[in-house]
Design a protein around this motif. Structure first.
Motif, PDB file in Angstrom:
ATOM      1  N   LEU A  26     -27.762  19.786   4.989  1.00 59.98           N
ATOM      2  CA  LEU A  26     -27.302  20.426   6.669  1.00 59.98           C
ATOM      3  C   LEU A  26     -29.029  20.579   7.007  1.00 59.98           C
ATOM      4  O   LEU A  26     -29.454  21.559   5.843  1.00 59.98           O
ATOM      5  N   PHE A  27     -28.577  20.950   7.941  1.00 64.66           N
ATOM      6  CA  PHE A  27     -30.012  20.872   8.798  1.00 64.66           C
ATOM      7  C   PHE A  27     -30.431  22.361   9.098  1.00 64.66           C
ATOM      8  O   PHE A  27     -29.012  22.792  10.637  1.00 64.66           O
ATOM      9  N   THR A  28     -31.315  23.076   8.826  1.00 65.79           N
ATOM     10  CA  THR A  28     -31.483  24.282   9.513  1.00 65.79           C
ATOM     11  C   THR A  28     -32.879  24.707   9.244  1.00 65.79           C
ATOM     12  O   THR A  28     -33.810  24.098   8.260  1.00 65.79           O
ATOM     13  N   PRO A  29     -33.856  25.201   9.825  1.00 69.14           N
ATOM     14  CA  PRO A  29     -35.027  25.652  10.054  1.00 69.14           C
ATOM     15  C   PRO A  29     -35.368  26.342   8.231  1.00 69.14           C
ATOM     16  O   PRO A  29     -36.763  26.296   7.888  1.00 69.14           O
ATOM     17  N   SER A  30     -34.346  26.790   7.611  1.00 63.84           N
ATOM     18  CA  SER A  30     -34.085  26.813   6.211  1.00 63.84           C
ATOM     19  C   SER A  30     -34.757  26.341   4.942  1.00 63.84           C
ATOM     20  O   SER A  30     -35.042  26.519   3.928  1.00 63.84           O
TER      21      SER A  30
ATOM     22  N   GLU B 139     -30.886  21.435   1.763  1.00 69.10           N
ATOM     23  CA  GLU B 139     -31.250  22.135   3.282  1.00 69.10           C
ATOM     24  C   GLU B 139     -31.841  21.678   3.514  1.00 69.10           C
ATOM     25  O   GLU B 139     -33.419  21.678   3.227  1.00 69.10           O
ATOM     26  N   VAL B 140     -32.022  20.420   4.929  1.00 69.94           N
ATOM     27  CA  VAL B 140     -33.205  20.089   5.528  1.00 69.94           C
ATOM     28  C   VAL B 140     -33.737  21.115   6.924  1.00 69.94           C
ATOM     29  O   VAL B 140     -33.177  20.895   7.461  1.00 69.94           O
ATOM     30  N   SER B 141     -34.850  20.870   6.809  1.00 69.37           N
ATOM     31  CA  SER B 141     -36.070  20.895   8.236  1.00 69.37           C
ATOM     32  C   SER B 141     -36.465  20.248   8.622  1.00 69.37           C
ATOM     33  O   SER B 141     -37.061  19.144   7.875  1.00 69.37           O
ATOM     34  N   LEU B 142     -36.719  20.117   9.797  1.00 72.91           N
ATOM     35  CA  LEU B 142     -37.722  19.088  10.691  1.00 72.91           C
ATOM     36  C   LEU B 142     -38.617  19.745  11.283  1.00 72.91           C
ATOM     37  O   LEU B 142     -40.220  18.845  10.861  1.00 72.91           O
ATOM     38  N   GLY B 143     -38.977  20.925  10.447  1.00 72.25           N
ATOM     39  CA  GLY B 143     -41.009  21.141  10.252  1.00 72.25           C
ATOM     40  C   GLY B 143     -40.519  22.562  10.852  1.00 72.25           C
ATOM     41  O   GLY B 143     -39.070  23.380  11.156  1.00 72.25           O
ATOM     42  N   ASP B 144     -42.351  23.380  11.048  1.00 69.41           N
ATOM     43  CA  ASP B 144     -42.404  25.149  11.321  1.00 69.41           C
ATOM     44  C   ASP B 144     -42.252  25.252  12.938  1.00 69.41           C
ATOM     45  O   ASP B 144     -42.824  26.147  13.171  1.00 69.41           O
ATOM     46  N   TYR B 145     -40.530  25.352  13.323  1.00 66.91           N
ATOM     47  CA  TYR B 145     -40.552  25.621  14.926  1.00 66.91           C
ATOM     48  C   TYR B 145     -39.360  26.085  14.191  1.00 66.91           C
ATOM     49  O   TYR B 145     -37.928  25.383  13.842  1.00 66.91           O
ATOM     50  N   VAL B 146     -38.876  26.499  15.790  1.00 68.19           N
ATOM     51  CA  VAL B 146     -36.752  26.984  15.676  1.00 68.19           C
ATOM     52  C   VAL B 146     -36.613  26.257  16.630  1.00 68.19           C
ATOM     53  O   VAL B 146     -36.795  26.547  18.175  1.00 68.19           O
ATOM     54  N   LEU B 147     -35.035  25.650  16.370  1.00 68.16           N
ATOM     55  CA  LEU B 147     -34.399  24.917  17.667  1.00 68.16           C
ATOM     56  C   LEU B 147     -33.166  25.847  17.959  1.00 68.16           C
ATOM     57  O   LEU B 147     -32.838  26.186  16.944  1.00 68.16           O
ATOM     58  N   ALA B 148     -32.267  25.302  18.711  1.00 62.45           N
ATOM     59  CA  ALA B 148     -31.325  25.563  18.418  1.00 62.45           C
ATOM     60  C   ALA B 148     -29.803  25.221  18.218  1.00 62.45           C
ATOM     61  O   ALA B 148     -28.947  26.348  17.094  1.00 62.45           O
ATOM     62  N   GLY B 149     -30.181  24.053  17.644  1.00 62.62           N
ATOM     63  CA  GLY B 149     -29.515  23.279  16.530  1.00 62.62           C
ATOM     64  C   GLY B 149     -29.628  22.688  15.220  1.00 62.62           C
ATOM     65  O   GLY B 149     -30.807  22.397  15.449  1.00 62.62           O
ATOM     66  N   GLY B 150     -29.238  22.212  15.139  1.00 61.08           N
ATOM     67  CA  GLY B 150     -29.471  20.763  14.278  1.00 61.08           C
ATOM     68  C   GLY B 150     -29.134  19.448  14.118  1.00 61.08           C
ATOM     69  O   GLY B 150     -29.260  18.508  14.116  1.00 61.08           O
ATOM     70  N   GLU B 151     -28.902  19.198  15.264  1.00 65.57           N
ATOM     71  CA  GLU B 151     -28.651  17.853  16.161  1.00 65.57           C
ATOM     72  C   GLU B 151     -29.065  17.363  16.327  1.00 65.57           C
ATOM     73  O   GLU B 151     -29.567  16.119  16.128  1.00 65.57           O
ATOM     74  N   VAL B 152     -30.801  18.167  16.705  1.00 68.23           N
ATOM     75  CA  VAL B 152     -32.205  16.616  16.706  1.00 68.23           C
ATOM     76  C   VAL B 152     -32.676  16.344  15.406  1.00 68.23           C
ATOM     77  O   VAL B 152     -32.390  15.555  15.971  1.00 68.23           O
ATOM     78  N   ALA B 153     -31.988  17.205  14.908  1.00 64.71           N
ATOM     79  CA  ALA B 153     -32.558  17.090  13.087  1.00 64.71           C
ATOM     80  C   ALA B 153     -31.659  15.402  12.942  1.00 64.71           C
ATOM     81  O   ALA B 153     -32.354  15.184  11.883  1.00 64.71           O
ATOM     82  N   ALA B 154     -30.463  15.814  12.648  1.00 60.27           N
ATOM     83  CA  ALA B 154     -29.428  14.789  12.529  1.00 60.27           C
ATOM     84  C   ALA B 154     -29.694  13.464  13.975  1.00 60.27           C
ATOM     85  O   ALA B 154     -29.805  12.676  12.907  1.00 60.27           O
TER      86      ALA B 154
END
Ligand code: 6GU
Length: 227
Positions: A81-85, A125-140
């Protein structure tokens, strides 16, 4: 390798999957990307995917039923799951996924995902970094691109994925190409010297100095500090 992507916005991936190295990996058959449209599992006439949080508060929460339906057929795969958490994505993360046959990416949206989805259908659960995006699509999409270039036969020169930044825990040195002088802006003399010993020494020094300035955390966490 096969990558399943569970998303509310499958069309979002049209661009990222149709360009450059990812497109080539798919054309060559090294990579298969299966987009799973979460909306098809939405509830009722409105294909509802989210609802307000128990206990109150702002925002919406992704409901368990659509995600359970989408993930049930994928339960034998490694589900991310891509999430900022989540834990930060790193080269190590991508190496690990690229070595498997199949991985499933879930792009979270809204303010969160019902915790029971995470407890029962998600392995990591994986995050791209310490900032908030609208969703996990960019991370995927980032993960797919990072994986594609690691797949055998996709990058022409296999040496290029092994020598690069983050493998040895340092940032890359500056690079230059012709002309040696552009309107008075010159290239470091050492690179034109033909002295490969001095050139390698300079490059190594530049990597360490850059890393010290920009990412001192990388120097502290280095595994083999022999450079
Ligand atoms: Cl994976 N998702 C969202 N929504 N925001 C992020 C992120 C992921 N990684 C960093 N920020």
């Amino acid at each position: 390798m096969r990558v399943n992507v569970v998303t509310m916005f499958p069309e979002w991936f049209d661009g990222p999957l149709s360009i450059s190295i990812v497109a080539r990996a798919i054309e060559d058959g090294a990579l298969v990307v299966e987009l799973v449209d979460l909306r098809e599992h939405g509830l009722g006439r409105h294909r509802q995917l989210d609802d307000s949080p128990f206990g109150g508060g702002p925002g919406m929460v992704m409901m368990i039923e659509p995600l359970a339906a989408a993930l049930e057929p994928l339960k034998d795969t490694h589900r991310v799951l891509f999430t900022p958490s989540g834990e930060p994505m790193s080269q190590e993360t991508l190496d690990r996924w690229a070595e498997t046959n199949e991985v499933t990416f879930v792009s979270g949206r809204y303010e969160g995902v019902d915790q029971r989805v995470i407890d029962n259908f998600i392995d990591e659960e994986v995050s791209l970094g310490d900032y908030v995006l609208a969703g996990g699509e960019v991370a995927a999409a980032a993960a797919i691109e990072g994986i594609a270039r690691l797949l055998p036969g996709v990058v022409g020169n296999p040496e290029s994925t092994e020598k690069e930044s983050f493998r040895d825990g340092l940032l890359e040195e500056p690079v230059y190409t012709r002309p040696a002088d552009f309107e008075g802006w010159t290239v470091p003399e050492v690179l034109l010297s033909g002295d490969h010993g001095r050139i390698e020494e300079w490059r190594s020094q530049q990597r360490v100095e850059r890393t010290r300035q920009r990412r001192p955390d990388l120097l502290r966490n280095r595994k083999d500090p022999d450079t």
